[in-house]
Enzyme design. Structure first.
Site, PDB file in Angstrom:
ATOM      1  N   GLY A   1      -6.539   1.271   7.380  1.00 16.55           N
ATOM      2  CA  GLY A   1      -5.993   1.684   8.672  1.00 16.55           C
ATOM      3  C   GLY A   1      -5.090   0.671   9.364  1.00 16.55           C
TER       4      GLY A   1
ATOM      5  N   GLY B   1      -2.671  -0.979   7.932  1.00 16.83           N
ATOM      6  CA  GLY B   1      -1.397  -1.116   7.198  1.00 16.83           C
ATOM      7  C   GLY B   1      -0.268  -0.461   7.967  1.00 16.83           C
TER       8      GLY B   1
ATOM      9  CG  LEU C   1       1.937   4.688   6.255  1.00 15.25           C
ATOM     10  CD1 LEU C   1       1.760   5.650   5.089  1.00 15.25           C
ATOM     11  CD2 LEU C   1       3.295   4.898   6.913  1.00 15.25           C
TER      12      LEU C   1
ATOM     13  CG  ASP D   1      -7.491  -2.465   6.640  1.00 13.66           C
ATOM     14  OD1 ASP D   1      -6.358  -2.011   6.856  1.00 13.66           O
ATOM     15  OD2 ASP D   1      -7.789  -3.108   5.613  1.00 13.66           O
TER      16      ASP D   1
ATOM     17  CG  ASP E   1     -14.420  -4.139   0.009  1.00 13.21           C
ATOM     18  OD1 ASP E   1     -14.730  -5.265  -0.396  1.00 13.21           O
ATOM     19  OD2 ASP E   1     -13.678  -3.347  -0.627  1.00 13.21           O
TER      20      ASP E   1
ATOM     21  CE1 TYR F   1       3.857   2.576  -4.971  1.00 15.24           C
ATOM     22  CE2 TYR F   1       1.567   2.120  -4.453  1.00 15.24           C
ATOM     23  CZ  TYR F   1       2.781   2.697  -4.124  1.00 15.24           C
ATOM     24  OH  TYR F   1       2.914   3.390  -2.952  1.00 15.24           O
TER      25      TYR F   1
ATOM     26  CB  ILE G   1       7.137   5.250   5.072  1.00 12.17           C
ATOM     27  CG1 ILE G   1       6.578   6.314   4.128  1.00 12.17           C
ATOM     28  CG2 ILE G   1       6.902   5.643   6.543  1.00 12.17           C
ATOM     29  CD1 ILE G   1       7.265   7.672   4.172  1.00 12.17           C
TER      30      ILE G   1
HETATM   31  C1  VAH Z   1       6.553   0.775  -2.031  1.00  9.59           C
HETATM   32  N1  VAH Z   1       6.695   1.611   0.250  1.00  9.59           N
HETATM   33  O1  VAH Z   1       7.679   0.359  -1.871  1.00  9.59           O
HETATM   34  C2  VAH Z   1       6.034   1.807  -1.030  1.00  9.59           C
HETATM   35  C3  VAH Z   1       6.335   3.210  -1.488  1.00  9.59           C
HETATM   36  C4  VAH Z   1       7.988   4.796  -2.518  1.00  9.59           C
HETATM   37  C5  VAH Z   1       7.744   3.406  -1.996  1.00  9.59           C
HETATM   38  O2  VAH Z   1       5.401   3.673  -2.400  1.00  9.59           O
HETATM   39  O3  VAH Z   1       5.858   0.409  -2.937  1.00  9.59           O
END
Ligand code: VAH
Length: 311
Positions: free
Chosen positions: A7, A9, A11, A32, A50, A139, A169
């Site tokens: 929370g 971060g 967004l 968080d 956590d 990721y 974003i």
């Molecule tokens: C990133 N802001 O840069 C994130 C997002 C699509 C980008 O997933 O990793």
């Protein structure tokens, strides 16, 4: 009640603010693994959580009487490439805990995904929901795992899992952390502070982007959409496409004609090169009326400068 993980971060606070306006402060629990500032605590309930600690999470779900989870905790693309083990732990093991506790307690689970699940094999422009996905970042791999496991639990255990793939974003009141699209937020702070910016991507790196308010509004539309309106569990959303050069041009126009930008691509260039510059979000528009307001770089720069110039 709604639990927001990760929370603190980029967004989380915006989600909390919007949801608390609808459901009341006490019904939205921010969580968080950091200690919040006093003013965060003053805005509504906050708990230390956590997601790697299943017992602690289950205790929180029971004690706070959680019905819905917005799971934001994640290690983003750039930080993930610097620390793959941490990304695996948080994005895979952490999500597995969230998935299990959601199944055991019959929660509605919304976990944002990312355009980072796509790759050079997916097509760069207007990439569809069901494109080929073979990302080469930890990721992207961990977020595909999240999507597929969420869909599996939905089919196997009837878990109400929902996800949507975010572009980069762009937010005025919060800083992103460890992303590849972060340049598009950093550039505004740098322009206001020094009228210059050193960009870690090449000038023609065109990417899909979205203003924070459209991301929040769209996510809450999916979160509250009636089950029968959902034809799939994971949706693309899309709004704006620009490159660093196009963004810089607009900043020159609206902020200062002598704004200076230099381009010093780093390891994040390879990540950005594998991502689309726009996503096909026709299914999100069809099923739950996704409809972003900020659709041009000009609108984005105008709203960001007006918000940042006030602070
Ligand atoms: C990133 N802001 O840069 C994130 C997002 C699509 C980008 O997933 O990793």
């Amino acid at each position: 009640r709604v639990l927001i993980t990760g929370g603190l971060g980029q967004l989380g606070m915006a989600f909390a603010r919007n949801l608390r306006a609808i459901y009341g402060s006490d019904n939205v629990i921010l969580s968080d693994i950091k200690q919040p500032s006093d003013d965060v605590r003053s805005l509504g309930p906050y708990i230390y959580l956590d997601i790697l600690n299943y017992a602690l999470m289950e205790k929180a779900v029971e004690e706070c009487r959680i019905d819905w989870v917005i799971h934001l905790s994640a290690v983003l693309s750039a930080l993930g490439e610097k620390n793959p083990k941490l990304a695996l732990d948080v994005n895979i093991n952490g999500f597995q805990n969230i998935l299990e506790v959601s199944k055991e307690h019959n929660l509605r689970l919304l976990t944002p995904s990312t355009m980072g699940v796509f790759s050079v094999h997916s097509g760069k422009t207007n990439t569809p929901d069901f494109a080929v996905m073979r990302p080469d970042t930890i990721y992207g791999i961990s977020k595909i795992h999240m999507e597929l496991m969420g869909e599996y639990y939905n089919k196997k255990y009837n878990l109400d899992f929902r996800s949507l793939r975010y572009p980069g974003i762009i937010s005025a009141d919060s800083q992103p952390g460890g992303g590849t699209t972060d340049y598009a937020v950093d550039i505004f702070h740098s322009a206001i502070k020094t009228n210059s910016y050193s960009c870690f991507l090449k000038k023609d790196t065109s990417l899909a982007m979205m203003y924070l308010d459209d991301c929040i509004e769209g996510t809450l539309k999916l979160l509250t959409a009636p089950e029968e309106s959902l034809k799939q569990r994971v949706y693309n959303i899309n709004a704006i496409t620009f490159s660093p050069e196009e963004l810089a041009q607009e900043i020159k126009k609206q902020w200062s004609p002598d704004f200076k930008i230099e381009y010093k691509p780093d390891f994040r260039q390879h990540i950005a090169d594998t991502w689309p510059n726009s996503l096909d979000d026709s299914n999100a528009r069809r099923d739950w009326n996704f409809d972003p307001k900020i659709r041009s770089t000009e609108q984005l720069v105008s709203i960001m400068l007006s918000k940042l110039n006030k602070n």
